[in-house]
Design a protein around this motif. Structure first.
Motif, PDB file in Angstrom:
ATOM      1  N   UNK A  65     -29.124 -63.925  -1.884  1.00 16.96           N
ATOM      2  CA  UNK A  65     -30.164 -63.165  -1.038  1.00 16.96           C
ATOM      3  C   UNK A  65     -29.819 -61.616   0.026  1.00 16.96           C
ATOM      4  N   UNK A  66     -29.524 -62.195   0.810  1.00 15.36           N
ATOM      5  CA  UNK A  66     -29.190 -61.774   2.094  1.00 15.36           C
ATOM      6  C   UNK A  66     -27.481 -61.190   1.755  1.00 15.36           C
ATOM      7  N   UNK A  67     -27.080 -61.704   0.484  1.00 13.44           N
ATOM      8  CA  UNK A  67     -25.321 -60.563   1.254  1.00 13.44           C
ATOM      9  C   UNK A  67     -25.564 -59.702  -0.037  1.00 13.44           C
ATOM     10  N   UNK A  68     -26.675 -59.692  -0.922  1.00 20.16           N
ATOM     11  CA  UNK A  68     -27.423 -58.324  -1.918  1.00 20.16           C
ATOM     12  C   UNK A  68     -27.959 -57.733  -1.056  1.00 20.16           C
ATOM     13  N   UNK A  69     -28.886 -58.237  -0.342  1.00 19.18           N
ATOM     14  CA  UNK A  69     -29.260 -56.539   0.691  1.00 19.18           C
ATOM     15  C   UNK A  69     -28.305 -56.268   2.143  1.00 19.18           C
ATOM     16  N   UNK A  70     -27.234 -57.069   2.676  1.00 16.68           N
ATOM     17  CA  UNK A  70     -26.018 -56.276   3.354  1.00 16.68           C
ATOM     18  C   UNK A  70     -25.214 -56.044   2.323  1.00 16.68           C
ATOM     19  N   UNK A  71     -25.435 -55.544   1.194  1.00 15.70           N
ATOM     20  CA  UNK A  71     -24.982 -55.079   0.417  1.00 15.70           C
ATOM     21  C   UNK A  71     -25.565 -53.573  -0.021  1.00 15.70           C
ATOM     22  N   UNK A  72     -26.715 -53.673   0.099  1.00 16.57           N
ATOM     23  CA  UNK A  72     -27.877 -52.514  -0.267  1.00 16.57           C
ATOM     24  C   UNK A  72     -27.733 -51.740   0.888  1.00 16.57           C
ATOM     25  N   UNK A  73     -27.589 -52.357   1.787  1.00 16.43           N
ATOM     26  CA  UNK A  73     -27.602 -51.335   3.858  1.00 16.43           C
ATOM     27  C   UNK A  73     -26.796 -50.757   3.596  1.00 16.43           C
ATOM     28  N   UNK A  74     -25.731 -51.545   3.944  1.00 15.58           N
ATOM     29  CA  UNK A  74     -24.496 -51.376   3.741  1.00 15.58           C
ATOM     30  C   UNK A  74     -23.828 -49.670   2.917  1.00 15.58           C
ATOM     31  N   UNK A  75     -24.462 -49.728   1.403  1.00 16.71           N
ATOM     32  CA  UNK A  75     -24.291 -48.759   0.725  1.00 16.71           C
ATOM     33  C   UNK A  75     -25.366 -47.454   1.184  1.00 16.71           C
ATOM     34  N   UNK A  76     -26.508 -47.803   1.545  1.00  9.66           N
ATOM     35  CA  UNK A  76     -27.497 -47.267   2.499  1.00  9.66           C
ATOM     36  C   UNK A  76     -26.813 -46.065   2.999  1.00  9.66           C
ATOM     37  N   UNK A  77     -26.055 -47.195   3.936  1.00  7.29           N
ATOM     38  CA  UNK A  77     -25.453 -46.833   5.065  1.00  7.29           C
ATOM     39  C   UNK A  77     -24.900 -45.252   5.066  1.00  7.29           C
ATOM     40  N   UNK A  78     -23.827 -45.880   4.105  1.00  6.84           N
ATOM     41  CA  UNK A  78     -22.438 -44.935   3.150  1.00  6.84           C
ATOM     42  C   UNK A  78     -22.794 -43.683   2.819  1.00  6.84           C
ATOM     43  N   UNK A  79     -24.210 -43.483   2.029  1.00  2.00           N
ATOM     44  CA  UNK A  79     -24.770 -42.810   1.925  1.00  2.00           C
ATOM     45  C   UNK A  79     -24.761 -41.820   2.134  1.00  2.00           C
ATOM     46  N   UNK A  80     -25.800 -42.086   3.485  1.00  4.07           N
ATOM     47  CA  UNK A  80     -26.897 -41.332   4.780  1.00  4.07           C
ATOM     48  C   UNK A  80     -25.501 -40.795   5.415  1.00  4.07           C
ATOM     49  N   UNK A  81     -24.622 -41.732   5.920  1.00  4.86           N
ATOM     50  CA  UNK A  81     -23.155 -40.859   6.716  1.00  4.86           C
ATOM     51  C   UNK A  81     -22.654 -39.791   5.447  1.00  4.86           C
ATOM     52  N   UNK A  82     -22.367 -39.830   4.717  1.00  2.00           N
ATOM     53  CA  UNK A  82     -22.261 -38.766   3.250  1.00  2.00           C
ATOM     54  C   UNK A  82     -22.658 -37.469   3.402  1.00  2.00           C
ATOM     55  N   UNK A  83     -24.465 -37.809   3.378  1.00  7.22           N
ATOM     56  CA  UNK A  83     -25.082 -36.636   3.757  1.00  7.22           C
ATOM     57  C   UNK A  83     -24.303 -36.606   4.945  1.00  7.22           C
ATOM     58  N   UNK A  84     -24.789 -36.646   6.063  1.00  9.07           N
ATOM     59  CA  UNK A  84     -24.891 -36.245   7.120  1.00  9.07           C
ATOM     60  C   UNK A  84     -23.073 -35.830   7.364  1.00  9.07           C
ATOM     61  N   UNK A  85     -22.397 -35.763   7.311  1.00 10.23           N
ATOM     62  CA  UNK A  85     -20.976 -35.353   6.681  1.00 10.23           C
ATOM     63  C   UNK A  85     -21.154 -33.455   6.467  1.00 10.23           C
ATOM     64  N   UNK A  86     -21.766 -33.925   5.281  1.00  7.23           N
ATOM     65  CA  UNK A  86     -22.185 -32.376   4.586  1.00  7.23           C
ATOM     66  C   UNK A  86     -22.898 -31.520   5.410  1.00  7.23           C
ATOM     67  N   UNK A  87     -23.814 -31.823   6.008  1.00  8.45           N
ATOM     68  CA  UNK A  87     -24.674 -31.293   6.859  1.00  8.45           C
ATOM     69  C   UNK A  87     -24.184 -31.149   7.564  1.00  8.45           C
TER      70      UNK A  87
END
Length: 302
Positions: A65-87
């Motif tokens: 469960x913790x690994x799943x949450x960490x994976x989701x957090x990493x993916x969300x952070x990566x997506x947010x970073x991509x949107x920030x880079x585009x902006x």
């Protein structure tokens, strides 16, 4: 239609993964490494390895469960970073085409204008030397012209090469054909062939990708606050991005101008305006008047 939508969704997903998600994952990894190492031990690989081993052996590392949450957090952070880079890339694009009416943009534009005027004088002197003896090749003439054009094609009035390059297209099209590119281009896009659209779209995508790369460079510079090697990476990325922005902007401007050169008469014909032979400036002014709809549709008085 279902197959078309599925294929379109697949292409969009592939573009999202390549352009934003994968670079975002790399940025998140650098952020984690920088947070663990900090400035005092920037290259302590042994300490980083011990932290990874300790985390893997901890209850968190053994919990699915913790690994799943960490994976989701990493993916969300990566997506947010991509949107920030585009902006940030979009912001860089707006800065590149800014007029520079206020400091420091006006100072940069004045500095570029002085450099261009000096290079223009050198080019004119090389041209006079070449005209004095047309029996011999004059490599310095070409070199002098290239040095001047690397600054700007016309006398600079904007802080950056990109702004002057796009502005030069507007002015050159207006001088040659009497066309207002802002009004003409959307209609021109509707009458050109598919290969022209494909090449122009590819150049526009390359320009947007170069701006996104600049956005990634800014993000890496931000990570340099907690881990200085990230700032070095950011400076390198920004330097590469600026070279690519200049190259792709020049290519896009050339394609836009070439499209007007080759299809300006086609647009006039589609509008039902008289064009005999090559599109003249007076005829182009009629096209502009028809498209802008705020000036009389008539030839200027001679």
């Amino acid at each position: 239609m279902t197959g078309l939508l599925a294929e379109l969704g697949k292409k969009l997903a592939d573009r999202w993964l390549t352009a934003l998600m994968l670079p975002g994952l790399l940025l998140v990894a650098v952020a984690v490494v920088g947070f663990r190492l900090s400035h005092r031990h920037p290259f302590d690989v042994a300490a980083l390895s011990r932290w990874v081993d300790d985390t893997a052996a901890s209850p968190v590392g053994r919990s699915q469960g913790a690994l799943l949450l960490i994976t989701a957090a990493v993916l969300l952070a990566a997506g947010a970073a991509g949107l920030a880079a585009a902006g940030l890339g979009a912001g860089c694009g707006r800065w590149c085409v800014a007029e520079g009416s206020w400091p420091p943009g006006s100072w940069l534009a004045a500095w570029r204008r002085r450099r261009w005027e000096q290079a223009d004088r050198a080019a004119r002197e090389a041209l006079r030397a070449a005209a004095a003896d047309v029996t011999k090749p004059h490599p310095p003439l070409r070199a002098a012209i290239l040095r001047r054009d690397r600054i700007a094609l016309r006398a600079p009035h904007r802080p950056t090469f990109v702004g002057d390059r796009f502005s030069a297209v507007d002015q050159r099209v207006a001088d040659a054909y009497g066309l207002d590119l802002l009004a003409v281009w959307p209609r021109m896009w509707l009458v050109v062939d598919d290969p022209v659209r494909a090449q122009t779209s590819a150049a526009q995508d390359a320009y947007a990708a170069a701006l996104r790369l600049a956005g990634w460079g800014i993000l890496y510079l931000g990570l340099g606050v907690m881990w200085w090697p990230a700032a070095v990476v950011g400076l390198v990325v920004l330097a590469v991005a600026w070279v690519r922005v200049r190259q792709t902007a020049g290519l896009l401007a050339d394609l836009v101008e070439a499209t007007v050169d080759l299809h300006g008469r086609t647009l006039a014909d589609r509008l039902g305006l008289p064009v005999d032979g090559q599109l003249t400036r007076a005829q182009g002014q009629m096209v502009t008047a028809a498209l802008r709809k705020d000036v009389p549709l008539s030839l200027p008085e001679s």
